[in-house]
Design a protein around this motif. Structure first.
Motif, PDB file in Angstrom:
ATOM      1  N   GLY A 173      -5.948  12.226 -47.871  1.00  0.00           N
ATOM      2  CA  GLY A 173      -5.218  11.039 -47.458  1.00  0.00           C
ATOM      3  C   GLY A 173      -6.124   9.824 -47.517  1.00  0.00           C
ATOM      4  O   GLY A 173      -7.179   9.844 -48.145  1.00  0.00           O
ATOM      5  N   ASP A 204       2.459  10.600 -48.699  1.00  0.00           N
ATOM      6  CA  ASP A 204       1.782   9.780 -49.702  1.00  0.00           C
ATOM      7  C   ASP A 204       1.890  10.519 -51.042  1.00  0.00           C
ATOM      8  O   ASP A 204       1.544  11.702 -51.132  1.00  0.00           O
ATOM      9  N   THR A 220      -2.363   1.529 -55.226  1.00  0.00           N
ATOM     10  CA  THR A 220      -2.984   2.272 -54.133  1.00  0.00           C
ATOM     11  C   THR A 220      -4.276   2.954 -54.579  1.00  0.00           C
ATOM     12  O   THR A 220      -5.197   3.159 -53.783  1.00  0.00           O
TER      13      THR A 220
END
Ligand SMILES: NC(=O)c1ccc[n+]([C@@H]2O[C@H](COP(=O)([O-])OP(=O)(O)OC[C@H]3O[C@@H](n4cnc5c(N)ncnc54)[C@H](OP(=O)(O)O)[C@@H]3O)[C@@H](O)[C@H]2O)c1
Length: 310
Positions: free
Chosen positions: A130, A148, A276
């Motif tokens: 993560g 995610d 991201t």
């Protein structure tokens, strides 16, 4: 030292190309599985790579994979849709499918063979843990929370690879950080950008768990050569840094004249959700590799970036 044959998916990629070179240098026979065998054969010309055989395959069809693994003592699995791209729905689907379904097809092919390989070395990524600004992630940390996209993808990918252990293979999963190196085409681009390198990227505070490609490939070789290596390893330098330390290192080495900041908003406009990959990080440490005596050639970001430019 492994002299028996190694089969590699994704052999034409950023890590795979260097792995094939290093295996060729020590005379190890290699089967390179590629979706595009003509392009792969051009990349590995027989004069330089006499021990490399290129085999075309469909990464989702075990029937095309199994014959390519004949006589291989180990399989290195590096194939996967690139993630450093704008994430359209199609790209997201390809990222997920190439890791989850592709790894499942590979293990299904292995499971159905009579003379199976003894080991599967599979890539994964640090995103397994993560994203966090503060947590120290070593291999004893649990998987990151689901929700995610990339984290979920690594969990599915690793679970598929791990299934090979049910068929008595030694399974090594390498959770790579962002690998640094320069390709020939990349060098020219870097030279053009040289005066402008080193601007802040996003907040600059996001952690970057990085690794020099030479170390990444040496870890792959070690996984092939070391029967005692098993399970998941973080394949990152022992010194993760903030993104600002990466860009500072680039600015120093490139002697940039103008350090243009790249705001998060611009990165999101270009990459969409894929931003991201650049904007969110995690601080990952290779505790298992260090405990088992692996020595990094590039443990510090400064010399690693210097090496890329030199
Ligand atoms: N490089 C890094 O910084 C980094 C960091 C963390 C994790 N990893 C993981 O490590 C693995 C190797 O990384 P890399 O940078 O060497 O990868 P790469 O250069 O992006 O690609 C590796 C190869 O995968 C094959 N491929 C591409 N799209 C595919 C698709 N949709 N389905 C099946 N195969 C596909 C291609 O080979 P053919 O066209 O010849 O079939 C390509 O050469 C990847 O899974 C990557 O996610 C890399």
């Amino acid at each position: 030292m492994t002299q028996s044959k190694v089969a590699i998916t994704g052999a034409t990629g950023f890590l795979g190309r260097r792995l094939v070179e290093k295996l060729a240098d020590r005379g190890t026979p290699v089967t390179a599985l590629s979706r595009n065998p003509e392009a792969a054969a051009a990349r590995f010309p027989p004069a330089r790579f006499p021990q490399v055989t290129v085999v075309g395959y469909d990464p989702f069809d075990p029937a095309t994979i199994a014959p390519a693994l004949t006589d291989a003592s180990a399989v290195v699995h590096l194939a996967g849709e690139p993630i450093a791209a704008r994430w359209t729905p199609e790209v997201r689907a390809a990222i997920r499918k190439s890791r989850e379904t592709g790894t499942r097809a590979l293990v299904t092919a292995i499971a159905g063979m009579s003379g199976q390989p003894a080991a599967l070395i599979s890539a994964s990524a640090c995103r397994y843990y993560g994203v966090s600004d503060s947590t120290r992630f070593a291999e004893d940390r649990p998987p990151g929370p689901s929700g995610d996209f990339l984290t979920d993808t690594t969990h599915l990918w690793e679970a598929e690879a791990q299934r090979a252990a049910d068929h008595d293979l030694r399974v090594v999963i390498l959770r790579f950080g962002i690998a640094f190196a320069i390709t020939e085409g990349g060098r020219a681009r870097l030279e053009r950008l040289r005066p402008f390198l080193g601007g802040r990227i996003g907040s600059g505070r996001q952690w970057v768990s990085w690794i020099h490609r030479e170390d990444a490939v040496d870890i792959l070789l070690r996984a092939l050569d070391t029967p005692g290596m098993q399970g998941a390893y973080n394949a990152t330098s022992p010194n993760p840094v903030r993104m600002s330390q990466v860009t500072d290192a680039f600015a120093r080495v490139s002697r940039s004249l103008v350090r243009l900041p790249v705001p998060a908003m611009v990165i999101r406009q270009v990459l969409g959700d894929g931003a991201t990959v650049v904007l969110d990080g995690q601080r990952v440490y290779p505790d298992r590799l260090l405990a088992e005596g692996f020595r990094f050639r590039f443990p510090q970001i400064g010399p690693a970036v210097y090496d890329i430019f030199s």
